[in-house]
Design a protein around this motif. Structure first.
Motif, PDB file in Angstrom:
ATOM      1  N   THR A 214      -2.417  13.928   6.382  1.00  0.00           N
ATOM      2  CA  THR A 214      -3.484  12.869   7.251  1.00  0.00           C
ATOM      3  C   THR A 214      -2.861  13.938   8.911  1.00  0.00           C
ATOM      4  O   THR A 214      -4.047  14.141   9.514  1.00  0.00           O
ATOM      5  CB  THR A 214      -2.195  11.976   7.770  1.00  0.00           C
TER       6      THR A 214
ATOM      7  N   ARG B 286       0.508  -1.281   0.118  1.00  0.00           N
ATOM      8  CA  ARG B 286       0.070   0.075  -0.180  1.00  0.00           C
ATOM      9  C   ARG B 286       0.536   1.112   0.175  1.00  0.00           C
ATOM     10  O   ARG B 286       0.894   2.352  -0.406  1.00  0.00           O
ATOM     11  CB  ARG B 286      -0.920  -0.322   1.719  1.00  0.00           C
TER      12      ARG B 286
ATOM     13  N   TYR C 299      -3.234   7.385  -1.383  1.00  0.00           N
ATOM     14  CA  TYR C 299      -4.162   8.768  -0.263  1.00  0.00           C
ATOM     15  C   TYR C 299      -3.978   9.374  -0.818  1.00  0.00           C
ATOM     16  O   TYR C 299      -4.643  10.442  -0.109  1.00  0.00           O
ATOM     17  CB  TYR C 299      -3.194   8.027   0.983  1.00  0.00           C
TER      18      TYR C 299
END
Length: 238
Positions: free
Chosen positions: A101, A20, A29
């Motif tokens: 994030t 990933r 992402y």
């Protein structure tokens, strides 16, 4: 992390090379988190222009926050649009995964704070938001330290849970967008009356805690990419 060897991060290395956290995976992402932040900041910006608040009546502090948001969104977009694939871009993407994030977590609460200002409840909700953020930081650090300790003990917990982590990562964005849409719908339409902001806090907290837990892996991956040359991808087909 100084006591850990390169071999301790074998599971993360596999994700960076073939899983990933490849260059394309990190870019995907970042695209997803860009749209999530765009939605929540956009909703909060809409709330800031409601008649009860009004953009012109907001303090200079809030104006500055939105100006900073604009700069960060520009940097975020620029990072996504850097389509060259090399080790420098890989390092930039790993840093962006962590920083944006964290930004998305903070962005989540702009919606709550702006709507609480619109309803004259800002002073009541600000301490709640700050306490939740503190709890989130504690959870983030606890997961990080537990992960590091498990690596030091060489108990292979990371490897054994790999399948579960993959599935959680796959459903992360659909769950986030669903909760975001649900929160905005409830708050904007007043479906829960006096309880809607509380409901919004609950949903936003679920999303932000999920992001903080996911950020642990991103933080370790960034560390490994900068620390160990073997983690740098030489073949950028992925």
């Amino acid at each position: 992390m100084t006591k850990l060897s390169e071999a301790s991060f074998a599971a993360i290395k596999g994700e960076i090379h073939d899983g990933r956290l490849t260059v394309s995976g990190m870019r995907e992402y970042l695209i997803g988190i860009f749209f999530y932040s765009g939605i929540v900041v956009g909703i909060s910006f809409f709330a800031a222009h409601l008649n009860t608040i009004g953009w012109d009546t907001l303090s200079a502090k809030w104006h500055t926050i939105y100006y900073i948001e604009a700069v960060l969104f520009s940097l975020h977009l620029l990072l996504i649009l850097l389509l060259w694939n090399n080790t420098f871009i890989q390092k930039l993407l790993s840093v962006g995964m962590v920083l944006f994030t964290y930004k998305a977590v903070l962005d989540s609460y702009l919606v709550i704070l702006m709507f609480s200002k619109d309803r004259g409840m800002y002073d009541a909700y600000l301490p709640v938001v700050l306490i939740i953020l503190l709890i989130g930081i504690i959870i983030h650090l606890t997961v990080l330290f537990k992960w590091i300790n498990s690596l030091k003990q060489k108990n292979n917990k990371v490897g054994k849970s790999k399948g579960k982590k993959d599935s959680k990562f796959i459903i992360l964005f659909p769950a986030i967008f669903l909760l975001t849409a649900l929160t905005s719908t409830v708050i904007k339409n007043g479906l829960l009356g006096d309880y809607e902001l509380g409901f919004g806090v609950f949903l936003v907290t679920v999303v932000s805690f999920g992001l903080l837990i996911a950020a642990v892996e991103f933080l370790i991956a960034m560390y490994c990419i900068f620390k160990y040359p073997s983690f740098l991808v030489r073949n950028f087909d992925k």
